[in-house]
Design a protein around this motif. Structure first.
Motif, PDB file in Angstrom:
ATOM      1  N   GLY A   1       0.812  -1.221   0.000  1.00  6.60           N
ATOM      2  CA  GLY A   1       0.000   0.000   0.000  1.00  6.60           C
ATOM      3  C   GLY A   1       0.842   1.265   0.000  1.00  6.60           C
ATOM      4  O   GLY A   1       0.591   2.191  -0.778  1.00  6.60           O
ATOM      5  N   ALA A   2       1.855   1.295   0.859  1.00  5.44           N
ATOM      6  CA  ALA A   2       2.733   2.466   0.911  1.00  5.44           C
ATOM      7  C   ALA A   2       3.486   2.636  -0.395  1.00  5.44           C
ATOM      8  O   ALA A   2       3.646   3.763  -0.887  1.00  5.44           O
ATOM      9  N   THR A   3       3.930   1.533  -0.965  1.00  3.82           N
ATOM     10  CA  THR A   3       4.665   1.586  -2.228  1.00  3.82           C
ATOM     11  C   THR A   3       3.782   2.113  -3.349  1.00  3.82           C
ATOM     12  O   THR A   3       4.194   2.966  -4.138  1.00  3.82           O
ATOM     13  N   ILE A   4       2.554   1.633  -3.409  1.00  6.53           N
ATOM     14  CA  ILE A   4       1.626   2.064  -4.460  1.00  6.53           C
ATOM     15  C   ILE A   4       1.267   3.539  -4.279  1.00  6.53           C
ATOM     16  O   ILE A   4       1.255   4.307  -5.247  1.00  6.53           O
ATOM     17  N   ALA A   5       0.989   3.941  -3.041  1.00 10.99           N
ATOM     18  CA  ALA A   5       0.638   5.340  -2.783  1.00 10.99           C
ATOM     19  C   ALA A   5       1.799   6.264  -3.140  1.00 10.99           C
ATOM     20  O   ALA A   5       1.593   7.320  -3.750  1.00 10.99           O
ATOM     21  N   ALA A   6       3.021   5.870  -2.780  1.00 16.13           N
ATOM     22  CA  ALA A   6       4.187   6.686  -3.112  1.00 16.13           C
ATOM     23  C   ALA A   6       4.377   6.772  -4.624  1.00 16.13           C
ATOM     24  O   ALA A   6       4.688   7.843  -5.161  1.00 16.13           O
ATOM     25  N   SER A   7       4.181   5.664  -5.309  1.00 14.82           N
ATOM     26  CA  SER A   7       4.304   5.656  -6.774  1.00 14.82           C
ATOM     27  C   SER A   7       3.277   6.587  -7.411  1.00 14.82           C
ATOM     28  O   SER A   7       3.604   7.349  -8.328  1.00 14.82           O
TER      29      SER A   7
ATOM     30  N   ILE B   1       0.479   9.708 -16.963  1.00 25.18           N
ATOM     31  CA  ILE B   1      -0.774   8.958 -17.116  1.00 25.18           C
ATOM     32  C   ILE B   1      -0.503   7.462 -17.005  1.00 25.18           C
ATOM     33  O   ILE B   1      -1.225   6.732 -16.312  1.00 25.18           O
ATOM     34  N   ARG B   2       0.551   6.992 -17.659  1.00 26.98           N
ATOM     35  CA  ARG B   2       0.896   5.566 -17.611  1.00 26.98           C
ATOM     36  C   ARG B   2       1.234   5.140 -16.184  1.00 26.98           C
ATOM     37  O   ARG B   2       0.816   4.078 -15.727  1.00 26.98           O
ATOM     38  N   LEU B   3       1.992   5.963 -15.473  1.00 37.57           N
ATOM     39  CA  LEU B   3       2.345   5.637 -14.090  1.00 37.57           C
ATOM     40  C   LEU B   3       1.108   5.609 -13.187  1.00 37.57           C
ATOM     41  O   LEU B   3       0.980   4.736 -12.320  1.00 37.57           O
ATOM     42  N   LEU B   4       0.198   6.534 -13.386  1.00 38.07           N
ATOM     43  CA  LEU B   4      -1.038   6.549 -12.599  1.00 38.07           C
ATOM     44  C   LEU B   4      -1.899   5.340 -12.922  1.00 38.07           C
ATOM     45  O   LEU B   4      -2.507   4.743 -12.025  1.00 38.07           O
ATOM     46  N   ASP B   5      -1.953   4.976 -14.191  1.00 44.91           N
ATOM     47  CA  ASP B   5      -2.680   3.773 -14.599  1.00 44.91           C
ATOM     48  C   ASP B   5      -2.096   2.550 -13.877  1.00 44.91           C
ATOM     49  O   ASP B   5      -2.837   1.726 -13.334  1.00 44.91           O
ATOM     50  N   GLY B   6      -0.781   2.453 -13.847  1.00 51.13           N
ATOM     51  CA  GLY B   6      -0.143   1.328 -13.168  1.00 51.13           C
ATOM     52  C   GLY B   6      -0.418   1.316 -11.674  1.00 51.13           C
ATOM     53  O   GLY B   6      -0.675   0.259 -11.085  1.00 51.13           O
ATOM     54  N   ALA B   7      -0.381   2.482 -11.049  1.00 53.34           N
ATOM     55  CA  ALA B   7      -0.660   2.560  -9.615  1.00 53.34           C
ATOM     56  C   ALA B   7      -2.110   2.165  -9.325  1.00 53.34           C
ATOM     57  O   ALA B   7      -2.382   1.443  -8.358  1.00 53.34           O
ATOM     58  N   ALA B   8      -3.036   2.621 -10.162  1.00 55.26           N
ATOM     59  CA  ALA B   8      -4.445   2.264  -9.964  1.00 55.26           C
ATOM     60  C   ALA B   8      -4.646   0.765 -10.130  1.00 55.26           C
ATOM     61  O   ALA B   8      -5.363   0.132  -9.351  1.00 55.26           O
ATOM     62  N   ARG B   9      -4.004   0.182 -11.125  1.00 55.07           N
ATOM     63  CA  ARG B   9      -4.118  -1.269 -11.330  1.00 55.07           C
ATOM     64  C   ARG B   9      -3.492  -2.033 -10.163  1.00 55.07           C
ATOM     65  O   ARG B   9      -4.037  -3.045  -9.707  1.00 55.07           O
ATOM     66  N   ALA B  10      -2.369  -1.551  -9.661  1.00 55.59           N
ATOM     67  CA  ALA B  10      -1.745  -2.203  -8.506  1.00 55.59           C
ATOM     68  C   ALA B  10      -2.647  -2.110  -7.280  1.00 55.59           C
ATOM     69  O   ALA B  10      -2.721  -3.051  -6.481  1.00 55.59           O
ATOM     70  N   SER B  11      -3.350  -0.996  -7.126  1.00 54.73           N
ATOM     71  CA  SER B  11      -4.249  -0.862  -5.979  1.00 54.73           C
ATOM     72  C   SER B  11      -5.407  -1.862  -6.062  1.00 54.73           C
ATOM     73  O   SER B  11      -5.848  -2.373  -5.033  1.00 54.73           O
ATOM     74  N   THR B  12      -5.873  -2.157  -7.283  1.00 55.11           N
ATOM     75  CA  THR B  12      -6.928  -3.171  -7.407  1.00 55.11           C
ATOM     76  C   THR B  12      -6.391  -4.549  -7.028  1.00 55.11           C
ATOM     77  O   THR B  12      -7.106  -5.342  -6.417  1.00 55.11           O
ATOM     78  N   LEU B  13      -5.140  -4.816  -7.382  1.00 58.62           N
ATOM     79  CA  LEU B  13      -4.541  -6.100  -6.985  1.00 58.62           C
ATOM     80  C   LEU B  13      -4.410  -6.199  -5.473  1.00 58.62           C
ATOM     81  O   LEU B  13      -4.636  -7.264  -4.886  1.00 58.62           O
ATOM     82  N   LEU B  14      -4.025  -5.096  -4.832  1.00 56.66           N
ATOM     83  CA  LEU B  14      -3.896  -5.097  -3.374  1.00 56.66           C
ATOM     84  C   LEU B  14      -5.251  -5.341  -2.722  1.00 56.66           C
ATOM     85  O   LEU B  14      -5.367  -6.157  -1.802  1.00 56.66           O
ATOM     86  N   LEU B  15      -6.278  -4.663  -3.186  1.00 57.59           N
ATOM     87  CA  LEU B  15      -7.607  -4.876  -2.628  1.00 57.59           C
ATOM     88  C   LEU B  15      -8.061  -6.309  -2.861  1.00 57.59           C
ATOM     89  O   LEU B  15      -8.567  -6.970  -1.945  1.00 57.59           O
ATOM     90  N   ASP B  16      -7.878  -6.804  -4.062  1.00 60.83           N
ATOM     91  CA  ASP B  16      -8.259  -8.183  -4.386  1.00 60.83           C
ATOM     92  C   ASP B  16      -7.510  -9.170  -3.490  1.00 60.83           C
ATOM     93  O   ASP B  16      -8.092 -10.140  -2.988  1.00 60.83           O
ATOM     94  N   SER B  17      -6.234  -8.925  -3.266  1.00 60.29           N
ATOM     95  CA  SER B  17      -5.423  -9.773  -2.392  1.00 60.29           C
ATOM     96  C   SER B  17      -5.975  -9.766  -0.970  1.00 60.29           C
ATOM     97  O   SER B  17      -6.120 -10.828  -0.345  1.00 60.29           O
ATOM     98  N   ASN B  18      -6.286  -8.580  -0.457  1.00 61.40           N
ATOM     99  CA  ASN B  18      -6.836  -8.491   0.900  1.00 61.40           C
ATOM    100  C   ASN B  18      -8.139  -9.268   1.012  1.00 61.40           C
ATOM    101  O   ASN B  18      -8.371  -9.965   2.001  1.00 61.40           O
TER     102      ASN B  18
END
Length: 190
Positions: A25-31, A139-156
């Motif tokens: 979460g911290a890594t994704i938010a920082a990214s 935009i690409r970096l934000l897209d990646g961060a948003a996708r990573a956040s969905t993976l984190l939520l799905d994992s939880n």
């Protein structure tokens, strides 16, 4: 504990890599915050160069909105840095579900913020005159961060298969995934 956002980039990286638990979460938010910084810079650079006053104002307003989001993402980075300790305390107090909810709320907010800024930057494409490639990278970096956040939520949600969590956060996950469909990062800048 020192706030993660007070660490140098090197210290932050070393801190993340040296933990006994993954700090996704911290890594994704920082990214996402760094991607916002790049997008904010693109808007700010253009606010000085655009000839049309309305477009200059639009660029300044965009930079200001992105700055607000960037600051919130940094707050979320720090919150996630403290979340595992807080979760353990809640679990010991018999409030494990509350801790799980907090650890699910963060990726939802991170994802929503990243998508919102990416969409604002996409809307800025028609008037940008300088740093167009950098805007696309943001935009690409934000897209990646948003996708990573969905993976984190799905994992939880997979790790904690609680019906209360599923009922609350599965719709949030589906909504984030749908919002991601509206992002159109470019494949190449040529």
């Amino acid at each position: 504990m020192k706030k993660l956002t007070k660490l140098s980039t090197r210290q932050f990286s070393n801190h993340i890599s040296g933990q006994q638990h993954a700090m996704a979460g911290a890594t994704i938010a920082a990214s996402a915050a760094l991607a916002c910084s790049l997008g904010e810079a693109c808007a700010g650079i253009n606010a000085e160069k655009l000839e049309n006053e309305d477009e200059r104002r639009e660029a300044r307003d965009l930079a200001a909105r992105v700055a607000i989001t960037r600051r919130r993402l940094l707050e979320l980075c720090d919150q996630d840095g403290e979340a595992i300790t807080a979760f353990a305390a809640l679990r010991e107090a018999g409030q494990e579900l509350k801790g799980q909810e907090q650890l699910c709320e963060m990726p939802v907010e991170i994802g929503q913020l990243a998508v919102a800024v990416a969409r604002q930057l996409q809307a800025f494409r028609p008037i940008i005159q300088t740093a167009e490639d950098d805007l696309e990278m943001a935009i690409r970096l934000l897209d990646g961060a948003a996708r990573a956040s969905t993976l984190l939520l799905d994992s939880n949600l997979r790790i904690w298969p609680d019906p209360v969590l599923s009922a609350r956060f599965e719709p949030e996950l589906a909504g984030l995934i749908t919002q991601l469909d509206h992002l159109q990062p470019v494949e190449r800048v040529r």
